[in-house]
Design a protein around this motif. Sequence first.
Motif, PDB file in Angstrom:
ATOM      1  N   GLY A 105     -15.493  29.625 -59.329  1.00 50.49           N
ATOM      2  CA  GLY A 105     -14.208  29.389 -58.616  1.00 50.49           C
ATOM      3  C   GLY A 105     -13.012  30.711 -58.460  1.00 50.49           C
ATOM      4  O   GLY A 105     -13.465  31.851 -58.827  1.00 50.49           O
ATOM      5  N   ARG A 106     -11.865  30.274 -59.005  1.00 57.12           N
ATOM      6  CA  ARG A 106     -11.495  31.673 -58.514  1.00 57.12           C
ATOM      7  C   ARG A 106      -9.711  31.277 -59.218  1.00 57.12           C
ATOM      8  O   ARG A 106      -8.960  30.245 -59.185  1.00 57.12           O
ATOM      9  N   LEU A 107      -8.815  32.716 -59.511  1.00 53.13           N
ATOM     10  CA  LEU A 107      -7.564  32.037 -59.999  1.00 53.13           C
ATOM     11  C   LEU A 107      -6.689  32.683 -59.187  1.00 53.13           C
ATOM     12  O   LEU A 107      -7.240  34.148 -59.311  1.00 53.13           O
ATOM     13  N   ALA A 108      -5.855  32.083 -58.819  1.00 57.92           N
ATOM     14  CA  ALA A 108      -5.123  33.528 -56.907  1.00 57.92           C
ATOM     15  C   ALA A 108      -3.716  32.520 -57.256  1.00 57.92           C
ATOM     16  O   ALA A 108      -3.262  32.222 -56.663  1.00 57.92           O
ATOM     17  N   PRO A 109      -3.068  33.905 -58.939  1.00 56.54           N
ATOM     18  CA  PRO A 109      -1.854  33.671 -58.680  1.00 56.54           C
ATOM     19  C   PRO A 109      -1.183  34.142 -58.192  1.00 56.54           C
ATOM     20  O   PRO A 109      -1.745  35.630 -56.848  1.00 56.54           O
ATOM     21  N   THR A 110      -0.038  34.172 -57.389  1.00 56.80           N
ATOM     22  CA  THR A 110       0.797  34.888 -56.604  1.00 56.80           C
ATOM     23  C   THR A 110       1.993  35.172 -56.441  1.00 56.80           C
ATOM     24  O   THR A 110       2.922  34.942 -58.070  1.00 56.80           O
ATOM     25  N   PRO A 111       2.566  36.707 -57.225  1.00 56.72           N
ATOM     26  CA  PRO A 111       3.261  37.341 -57.989  1.00 56.72           C
ATOM     27  C   PRO A 111       4.234  37.751 -57.419  1.00 56.72           C
ATOM     28  O   PRO A 111       4.822  39.055 -56.994  1.00 56.72           O
TER      29      PRO A 111
ATOM     30  N   THR B 142      -2.360  24.367 -64.349  1.00 57.58           N
ATOM     31  CA  THR B 142      -2.771  24.375 -63.158  1.00 57.58           C
ATOM     32  C   THR B 142      -4.257  25.645 -62.980  1.00 57.58           C
ATOM     33  O   THR B 142      -5.616  25.657 -63.302  1.00 57.58           O
ATOM     34  N   PHE B 143      -4.146  26.806 -63.538  1.00 61.31           N
ATOM     35  CA  PHE B 143      -4.824  28.064 -63.621  1.00 61.31           C
ATOM     36  C   PHE B 143      -5.713  27.732 -64.959  1.00 61.31           C
ATOM     37  O   PHE B 143      -6.575  27.632 -64.751  1.00 61.31           O
ATOM     38  N   LEU B 144      -5.892  26.977 -66.281  1.00 57.18           N
ATOM     39  CA  LEU B 144      -5.891  26.596 -67.459  1.00 57.18           C
ATOM     40  C   LEU B 144      -6.990  25.725 -66.117  1.00 57.18           C
ATOM     41  O   LEU B 144      -8.799  25.903 -66.998  1.00 57.18           O
TER      42      LEU B 144
ATOM     43  N   ILE C 139      -5.673  38.230 -56.640  1.00 57.40           N
ATOM     44  CA  ILE C 139      -3.828  38.600 -56.363  1.00 57.40           C
ATOM     45  C   ILE C 139      -4.037  37.849 -55.220  1.00 57.40           C
ATOM     46  O   ILE C 139      -4.537  38.836 -53.752  1.00 57.40           O
ATOM     47  N   GLU C 140      -2.682  37.434 -55.364  1.00 57.50           N
ATOM     48  CA  GLU C 140      -2.223  36.495 -53.593  1.00 57.50           C
ATOM     49  C   GLU C 140      -1.082  37.300 -52.778  1.00 57.50           C
ATOM     50  O   GLU C 140       0.223  36.813 -53.197  1.00 57.50           O
ATOM     51  N   ASP C 141      -1.089  38.054 -52.862  1.00 54.40           N
ATOM     52  CA  ASP C 141       0.473  39.048 -52.286  1.00 54.40           C
ATOM     53  C   ASP C 141       0.077  39.811 -51.730  1.00 54.40           C
ATOM     54  O   ASP C 141       0.912  40.299 -51.072  1.00 54.40           O
TER      55      ASP C 141
ATOM     56  N   SER D 162      -1.233  34.435 -42.603  1.00 56.61           N
ATOM     57  CA  SER D 162      -0.911  33.667 -43.274  1.00 56.61           C
ATOM     58  C   SER D 162      -1.054  33.371 -44.365  1.00 56.61           C
ATOM     59  O   SER D 162      -2.640  34.169 -44.386  1.00 56.61           O
ATOM     60  N   TYR D 163      -0.998  32.716 -45.668  1.00 60.33           N
ATOM     61  CA  TYR D 163      -1.605  31.778 -46.640  1.00 60.33           C
ATOM     62  C   TYR D 163      -2.875  31.315 -45.766  1.00 60.33           C
ATOM     63  O   TYR D 163      -3.785  31.744 -46.692  1.00 60.33           O
ATOM     64  N   GLN D 164      -2.935  30.099 -45.245  1.00 57.85           N
ATOM     65  CA  GLN D 164      -4.084  29.987 -44.762  1.00 57.85           C
ATOM     66  C   GLN D 164      -5.125  30.186 -44.185  1.00 57.85           C
ATOM     67  O   GLN D 164      -6.083  30.365 -44.946  1.00 57.85           O
TER      68      GLN D 164
ATOM     69  N   ALA E 172      -5.267  33.968 -44.316  1.00 55.01           N
ATOM     70  CA  ALA E 172      -5.878  34.544 -46.043  1.00 55.01           C
ATOM     71  C   ALA E 172      -6.977  34.417 -47.241  1.00 55.01           C
ATOM     72  O   ALA E 172      -8.077  33.851 -47.097  1.00 55.01           O
ATOM     73  N   VAL E 173      -6.761  32.455 -47.632  1.00 59.19           N
ATOM     74  CA  VAL E 173      -7.048  31.777 -48.677  1.00 59.19           C
ATOM     75  C   VAL E 173      -8.521  31.246 -47.639  1.00 59.19           C
ATOM     76  O   VAL E 173      -9.597  31.476 -49.005  1.00 59.19           O
ATOM     77  N   THR E 174      -8.348  31.349 -46.792  1.00 57.17           N
ATOM     78  CA  THR E 174      -9.902  30.442 -45.714  1.00 57.17           C
ATOM     79  C   THR E 174     -10.937  31.698 -46.153  1.00 57.17           C
ATOM     80  O   THR E 174     -12.462  31.797 -46.575  1.00 57.17           O
TER      81      THR E 174
ATOM     82  N   LEU F 169      -9.718  24.688 -57.598  1.00 58.20           N
ATOM     83  CA  LEU F 169      -8.819  23.544 -58.085  1.00 58.20           C
ATOM     84  C   LEU F 169      -7.432  23.571 -57.635  1.00 58.20           C
ATOM     85  O   LEU F 169      -7.259  25.051 -58.273  1.00 58.20           O
ATOM     86  N   ARG F 170      -6.340  23.195 -57.146  1.00 55.12           N
ATOM     87  CA  ARG F 170      -4.648  24.037 -57.115  1.00 55.12           C
ATOM     88  C   ARG F 170      -4.215  22.154 -57.047  1.00 55.12           C
ATOM     89  O   ARG F 170      -4.191  21.417 -57.222  1.00 55.12           O
ATOM     90  N   GLY F 171      -2.369  22.914 -56.964  1.00 53.47           N
ATOM     91  CA  GLY F 171      -1.846  21.991 -57.138  1.00 53.47           C
ATOM     92  C   GLY F 171      -1.821  21.169 -55.868  1.00 53.47           C
ATOM     93  O   GLY F 171      -2.127  21.076 -55.162  1.00 53.47           O
TER      94      GLY F 171
ATOM     95  N   ASP G  80       0.833  19.460 -53.684  1.00 51.99           N
ATOM     96  CA  ASP G  80       1.461  20.239 -52.825  1.00 51.99           C
ATOM     97  C   ASP G  80       0.451  20.769 -51.843  1.00 51.99           C
ATOM     98  O   ASP G  80       0.318  21.252 -50.440  1.00 51.99           O
ATOM     99  N   LEU G  81      -1.408  21.610 -52.233  1.00 49.13           N
ATOM    100  CA  LEU G  81      -1.932  22.071 -50.815  1.00 49.13           C
ATOM    101  C   LEU G  81      -2.716  20.917 -50.777  1.00 49.13           C
ATOM    102  O   LEU G  81      -4.079  21.805 -49.799  1.00 49.13           O
ATOM    103  N   LEU G  82      -2.412  20.136 -50.603  1.00 46.45           N
ATOM    104  CA  LEU G  82      -3.811  18.983 -49.869  1.00 46.45           C
ATOM    105  C   LEU G  82      -3.853  19.667 -48.273  1.00 46.45           C
ATOM    106  O   LEU G  82      -4.952  18.927 -48.314  1.00 46.45           O
TER     107      LEU G  82
END
Length: 322
Positions: free
Chosen positions: A7-13, A24-26, A43-45, A193-195, A197-199, A211-213, A215-217
Amino acid sequence: MSRPAVGRLAPTPSGWLHLGNARTFLLAWLWVRSCHGRVIMRIEDIDRPRCKPELREAALSELAWLGLDWDVGPHAGDPPGEYDQGTRFEVYRRCLQKLADAGLAYPCTCTRKDIEQASSAPHGDEGAIYPGTCRGRWDSYEHAKRESGIEPAWRFRFEGASIHFLDDVSGDVSIDRSTLGDFVLWRRDDLPSYQLAVTVDDALMGVTQVLRGRDLLTSTARQLALYAALGLQAPAQWAHVPFVQDAQGRRMAKRDGDLSLNHLRETGVDPSRVVGLLAWSAGLLADLQPAAPRELVGDFSLQRIGKEDFVVTEEHLTWLHK
Ligand code: GLU
């Protein structure tokens, strides 16, 4: 054979982490650790103008302060490396090229205003749905650029009727493609785009569970189409979780400075209280009490996560500051 859990933790700074991000990260961390999986810090920068080195540093240091750990990716003090999306644009560009070569990406010269104004453009939950104006309009990127005088974006040619997937928190999800429209893969300001890069990253980094918020469904529907178009293996499990809201009943955001981890830490709040509040609010603890993330791994189950958003009140903040 099933793949080992990753899994991943993917913060956007681009802002300070707040209680909503932290929850969400927890939950993402607990899910991976409860599956004996590996955790990636990514890091999603990609949005370079909005992301700041000091916010990256703060996110890395605050997540560790909460008691989360990770097996690969940067820690506080590390320079940007292969797990910082800002260093990976070549990888994303190759994938964009692959889609363009297959006729699955096309140049688009529409501005946001053009799309808003297109009278036929229906509006979905996320604003105007792209009406496909540039589908088949240009012979090539160069042609689009020459004729329009602007740097075009690239959009995904999103085909098919609807996307179905099982979400381990929300249940069966079915999203009609026509409510999403052709989405951006590469922006007019020359950023992926986010879509995209994340894919690409979730596939190349071997991520099996996301696992994420909530809003990203709809993003998951887009990303599933991209995995298929790129011939990449998608994560096997998805979980989209409710939000934390501020006292005004709004989804927590950067304006909620007092609810940032930075502020809580600087005003002397104990991280075990933050973790306890977040775990209790998500339905993982029966009583409001301090807790360390590792103590919660044994009893963790996605089934225990509540379906309602959680509203942080003054009483909760008072408890945090005890
Ligand atoms: N970077 C996003 C965020 O900070 C998370 C995106 C994702 O999990 O796919 O909210």
